[in-house]
Design a protein around this motif. Structure first.
Motif, mmCIF file in Angstrom:
data_model
loop_
_atom_site.group_PDB
_atom_site.id
_atom_site.type_symbol
_atom_site.label_atom_id
_atom_site.label_comp_id
_atom_site.label_asym_id
_atom_site.label_seq_id
_atom_site.Cartn_x
_atom_site.Cartn_y
_atom_site.Cartn_z
ATOM 1 N N GLU A 27 35.917 123.078 -14.272
ATOM 2 C CA GLU A 27 36.365 124.238 -15.112
ATOM 3 C C GLU A 27 35.467 125.195 -15.652
ATOM 4 N N TRP A 28 33.958 124.873 -15.729
ATOM 5 C CA TRP A 28 33.194 125.760 -15.871
ATOM 6 C C TRP A 28 32.933 126.790 -14.877
ATOM 7 N N LYS A 29 32.732 126.092 -13.684
ATOM 8 C CA LYS A 29 32.616 126.926 -12.326
ATOM 9 C C LYS A 29 33.719 128.097 -12.336
ATOM 10 N N ALA A 30 34.895 127.688 -12.787
ATOM 11 C CA ALA A 30 36.213 128.443 -12.761
ATOM 12 C C ALA A 30 36.024 129.586 -13.610
ATOM 13 N N GLY A 31 35.326 129.360 -14.742
ATOM 14 C CA GLY A 31 35.174 130.428 -15.677
ATOM 15 C C GLY A 31 34.393 131.278 -15.716
ATOM 16 N N THR A 32 33.108 130.786 -14.951
ATOM 17 C CA THR A 32 31.803 131.703 -14.791
ATOM 18 C C THR A 32 31.918 133.100 -14.167
ATOM 19 N N PRO A 33 32.541 133.108 -13.093
ATOM 20 C CA PRO A 33 32.672 134.450 -12.676
ATOM 21 C C PRO A 33 33.231 135.784 -13.229
ATOM 22 N N ARG A 34 34.167 135.267 -13.992
ATOM 23 C CA ARG A 34 35.027 135.978 -15.002
ATOM 24 C C ARG A 34 34.357 136.332 -16.106
ATOM 25 N N ARG A 35 33.060 135.587 -16.842
ATOM 26 C CA ARG A 35 32.241 135.614 -17.870
ATOM 27 C C ARG A 35 31.242 136.300 -17.567
ATOM 28 N N ALA A 36 30.766 136.563 -16.240
ATOM 29 C CA ALA A 36 29.712 137.216 -15.766
ATOM 30 C C ALA A 36 30.106 138.656 -15.670
ATOM 31 N N GLN A 37 31.424 138.996 -15.207
ATOM 32 C CA GLN A 37 31.924 140.212 -15.032
ATOM 33 C C GLN A 37 32.037 141.005 -16.562
ATOM 34 N N ALA B 10 32.981 97.837 -17.547
ATOM 35 C CA ALA B 10 31.973 98.845 -17.404
ATOM 36 C C ALA B 10 31.866 99.687 -16.152
ATOM 37 N N ARG B 11 32.575 99.202 -15.107
ATOM 38 C CA ARG B 11 32.691 99.981 -13.887
ATOM 39 C C ARG B 11 33.974 100.988 -13.910
ATOM 40 N N ASP B 12 34.929 100.744 -14.479
ATOM 41 C CA ASP B 12 36.037 101.518 -14.937
ATOM 42 C C ASP B 12 35.614 102.759 -15.923
ATOM 43 N N LEU B 13 34.759 102.299 -16.860
ATOM 44 C CA LEU B 13 34.364 103.403 -17.706
ATOM 45 C C LEU B 13 33.380 104.478 -17.043
ATOM 46 N N LYS B 14 32.563 103.853 -16.145
ATOM 47 C CA LYS B 14 31.635 104.803 -15.399
ATOM 48 C C LYS B 14 32.185 105.672 -14.403
ATOM 49 N N ILE B 15 33.437 104.979 -13.858
ATOM 50 C CA ILE B 15 34.269 106.043 -12.904
ATOM 51 C C ILE B 15 34.895 107.001 -13.765
ATOM 52 N N HIS B 16 35.362 106.572 -14.977
ATOM 53 C CA HIS B 16 36.149 107.464 -15.738
ATOM 54 C C HIS B 16 35.340 108.606 -16.120
ATOM 55 N N GLU B 17 34.128 108.295 -16.817
ATOM 56 C CA GLU B 17 33.160 109.353 -16.927
ATOM 57 C C GLU B 17 32.841 110.153 -15.938
ATOM 58 N N HIS B 18 32.628 109.808 -14.696
ATOM 59 C CA HIS B 18 32.264 110.479 -13.515
ATOM 60 C C HIS B 18 33.327 111.641 -13.106
ATOM 61 N N PHE B 19 34.782 111.017 -13.405
ATOM 62 C CA PHE B 19 35.761 112.155 -12.953
ATOM 63 C C PHE B 19 35.793 112.833 -13.876
ATOM 64 N N GLU B 20 35.813 112.581 -15.265
ATOM 65 C CA GLU B 20 35.779 113.500 -16.431
ATOM 66 C C GLU B 20 34.735 114.809 -16.258
ATOM 67 N N GLY B 21 33.389 114.195 -15.955
ATOM 68 C CA GLY B 21 32.344 115.215 -15.613
ATOM 69 C C GLY B 21 32.663 116.283 -14.770
ATOM 70 N N ARG B 22 33.185 115.695 -13.424
ATOM 71 C CA ARG B 22 33.383 116.775 -12.447
ATOM 72 C C ARG B 22 34.431 117.426 -12.727
ATOM 73 N N ARG B 23 35.696 116.945 -13.455
ATOM 74 C CA ARG B 23 36.494 118.080 -14.244
ATOM 75 C C ARG B 23 36.038 119.356 -14.833
ATOM 76 N N ARG B 24 35.276 118.884 -15.835
ATOM 77 C CA ARG B 24 34.431 119.815 -16.503
ATOM 78 C C ARG B 24 33.656 120.825 -15.921
ATOM 79 N N TRP B 25 32.937 120.396 -14.966
ATOM 80 C CA TRP B 25 32.171 121.049 -13.978
ATOM 81 C C TRP B 25 33.086 122.178 -13.314
#
Length: 139
Positions: free
Chosen positions: A79-89, A62-77
């Motif tokens: 990626e989203w932040k890197a794409g936001t300024p381009r999309r806004a322009q 359960a601990r390993d699953l929660k850690i994996h979810e946290h890492f995956e969520g930060r990766r997605r964030w």
């Protein structure tokens, strides 16, 4: 009056924690065993001083699953932040001409009153709703 110094990340991390970092994101997870001999973890991101979460778990899986979810969520964030300024322009949020006309109380089709074409100007020198003619305020 005494002021408190800001608490650092080290204040929240008890002794005996092992830091685990993710190479693809800014996430850091500190792993250990709690006082009741249960698996525990505490997650941080970026320069944050307070933990994102601090949990004890029923088992290692359960601990390993929660850690994996946290890492995956930060990766997605990240990626989203890197794409936001381009999309806004690419797509502006509002059309500045229409917005400025709206502030003057006009619709975009009424703009021709301000464009200098005298054939569409009301004879009494007032706008379409009886407001003063806006050309007086344009310099």
């Amino acid at each position: 009056m005494m002021r408190f110094a800001p608490l650092t990340r080290d204040f929240y991390i008890p002794k005996g924690f092992v830091k685990v970092t993710d190479k693809a994101s800014d996430a850091i997870v500190c792993v250990c065993t709690s006082a009741k001999d249960r698996p525990a973890a505490m997650a941080f991101h970026g320069k944050a001083q307070k933990p994102d979460w601090h949990h004890t778990f029923a088992g290692e899986a359960a601990r390993d699953l929660k850690i994996h979810e946290h890492f995956e969520g930060r990766r997605r964030w990240a990626e989203w932040k890197a794409g936001t300024p381009r999309r806004a322009q690419e797509t502006p949020r509002f059309r500045s001409r229409a917005y400025s006309l709206c502030l003057m109380g006009l619709r975009a089709d009424q703009y021709r009153l301000l464009s200098g074409d005298e054939s569409h100007r009301p004879p009494h020198g007032r706008g379409p709703r009886g407001q003063p003619d806006c050309r007086r305020y344009q310099q």
